[in-house]
Design a protein around this motif. Structure first.
Motif, short mmCIF file in Angstrom:
data_model
loop_
_atom_site.label_atom_id
_atom_site.label_comp_id
_atom_site.label_asym_id
_atom_site.label_seq_id
_atom_site.Cartn_x
_atom_site.Cartn_y
_atom_site.Cartn_z
N GLY A 74 0.82 -1.21 0.00
CA GLY A 74 0.00 0.00 0.00
C GLY A 74 0.84 1.25 0.00
O GLY A 74 1.93 1.28 0.59
N ASP A 75 0.38 2.29 -0.68
CA ASP A 75 1.05 3.59 -0.75
C ASP A 75 -0.06 4.63 -0.79
O ASP A 75 -0.66 4.86 -1.83
CB ASP A 75 1.93 3.65 -1.99
CG ASP A 75 2.69 4.97 -2.11
OD1 ASP A 75 2.43 5.89 -1.32
OD2 ASP A 75 3.54 5.07 -3.02
N LEU A 76 -0.37 5.23 0.36
CA LEU A 76 -1.54 6.09 0.49
C LEU A 76 -1.17 7.48 0.99
O LEU A 76 -0.28 7.63 1.83
CB LEU A 76 -2.55 5.48 1.47
CG LEU A 76 -3.07 4.07 1.16
CD1 LEU A 76 -3.96 3.60 2.30
CD2 LEU A 76 -3.81 4.04 -0.16
N THR A 78 -5.92 -0.45 8.39
CA THR A 78 -5.63 -0.33 6.96
C THR A 78 -4.55 -1.31 6.54
O THR A 78 -4.66 -1.97 5.49
CB THR A 78 -5.19 1.11 6.64
OG1 THR A 78 -6.20 2.03 7.04
CG2 THR A 78 -4.91 1.28 5.16
N TYR A 79 -3.51 -1.41 7.37
CA TYR A 79 -2.43 -2.35 7.08
C TYR A 79 -2.93 -3.79 7.01
O TYR A 79 -2.62 -4.53 6.07
CB TYR A 79 -1.34 -2.22 8.15
CG TYR A 79 -0.19 -3.19 8.00
CD1 TYR A 79 0.67 -3.11 6.91
CD2 TYR A 79 0.05 -4.17 8.97
CE1 TYR A 79 1.73 -3.99 6.78
CE2 TYR A 79 1.10 -5.05 8.84
CZ TYR A 79 1.95 -4.96 7.75
OH TYR A 79 2.98 -5.83 7.61
N LEU A 83 -4.88 -4.38 3.86
CA LEU A 83 -4.02 -4.46 2.68
C LEU A 83 -3.28 -5.79 2.59
O LEU A 83 -2.97 -6.27 1.50
CB LEU A 83 -3.01 -3.30 2.69
CG LEU A 83 -3.58 -1.91 2.41
CD1 LEU A 83 -2.57 -0.84 2.77
CD2 LEU A 83 -3.99 -1.79 0.95
#
Length: 250
Positions: free
Chosen positions: A207-209, A223-224, A227
């Motif tokens: 992930g890259d947010l 979130t982690y 993902l």
């Protein structure tokens, strides 16, 4: 042109994959914080960005110039590693002056930096007598001696007393004129520091947010985990042997 660009970066330890095909770009002045469980590859990634470990595959560029094997480009990077790597028999000021000489920097900057990290009154003392937090502050001052364009920080908040924690937070918050890439287990402080949040799992960038895409610090772990769903639980392996390295993942 990105200030820091990483393309298909991988690191193998024999048949084990420490970092697996990671790619991202950071613009000048942008702060990215990478999160991940122990063994996710955060420290291995930072060691490659710091040119302390050579990638098995992929490319790292600073201002569009390749980092690997390029001493002139390495001078654009400041590093605060998990271990402070200071010369303990030297004073705080001598550590900074030694680093200034290596980079051809006027040594007058050293006293200014000791003031910045709150150690002006302790500059003549050997770092062997310093607490971990004080040593970390000297390490941060050393990383800034040559005014690097990119600052790398591995676990900036681990094991710090409240005074050192507050001082380092203040310095990092003020570094808006340079690109910062940090790893941390401290979800709340990392979230507050970041413009972008990267998530590593088993060496892969999952992930890259933008920070705005995450409601609050409490949602970072959720979130982690979301993902990471569907990823294999066991570490990735490859069927070829890569170059040996004494490092490891964290």
């Amino acid at each position: 042109m990105a200030a820091l660009s990483v393309s298909n970066l991988s690191k193998y330890f024999g048949a084990h994959v420490g970092v697996d095909g990671v790619s991202f770009d950071l613009e000048s002045g942008e702060t990215a914080v990478v999160f991940g469980a122990n063994g996710a590859g955060k420290t291995t990634l930072i060691r490659m960005l710091a040119s302390l470990s050579r990638p098995s595959e992929g490319e790292i560029t600073i201002d569009d110039d390749s980092l690997v094997g390029n001493a002139a480009i390495r001078s654009k990077i400041g590093v605060v590693a998990h271990e402070t790597m200071l010369y303990e028999e030297l004073t705080a000021r001598e550590n900074l002056r030694f680093h200034a000489r290596l980079h051809g920097v006027d040594e007058s900057v050293c006293d200014d930096l000791l003031e910045t990290v709150g150690l002006a009154a302790r500059g003549s003392e050997r770092v062997s007598g310093f607490s971990h937090g004080m040593s970390k502050r000297v390490s941060l001052a050393r990383a800034l001696v040559h005014d690097p364009a990119v600052l790398l920080f591995d676990e900036p908040y681990t094991g710090l007393d409240q005074t050192s924690l507050s001082r380092i937070e203040s310095v990092l918050t003020d570094l808006k004129d340079r690109t910062v890439f940090a790893s941390t287990h401290d979800l709340e402080r990392g979230f507050e520091l970041a413009d972008r949040v990267l998530f590593l799992n088993d060496g892969r960038l999952v992930g890259d947010l933008e920070v705005e895409a995450i409601p609050d610090a409490a949602a970072v772990e959720e979130t982690y985990e979301a993902l990471c769903r569907g990823r294999p639980a066991e570490p990735a392996v490859v069927d070829r042997a890569g170059p040996a390295d004494s490092g490891g993942t964290r």
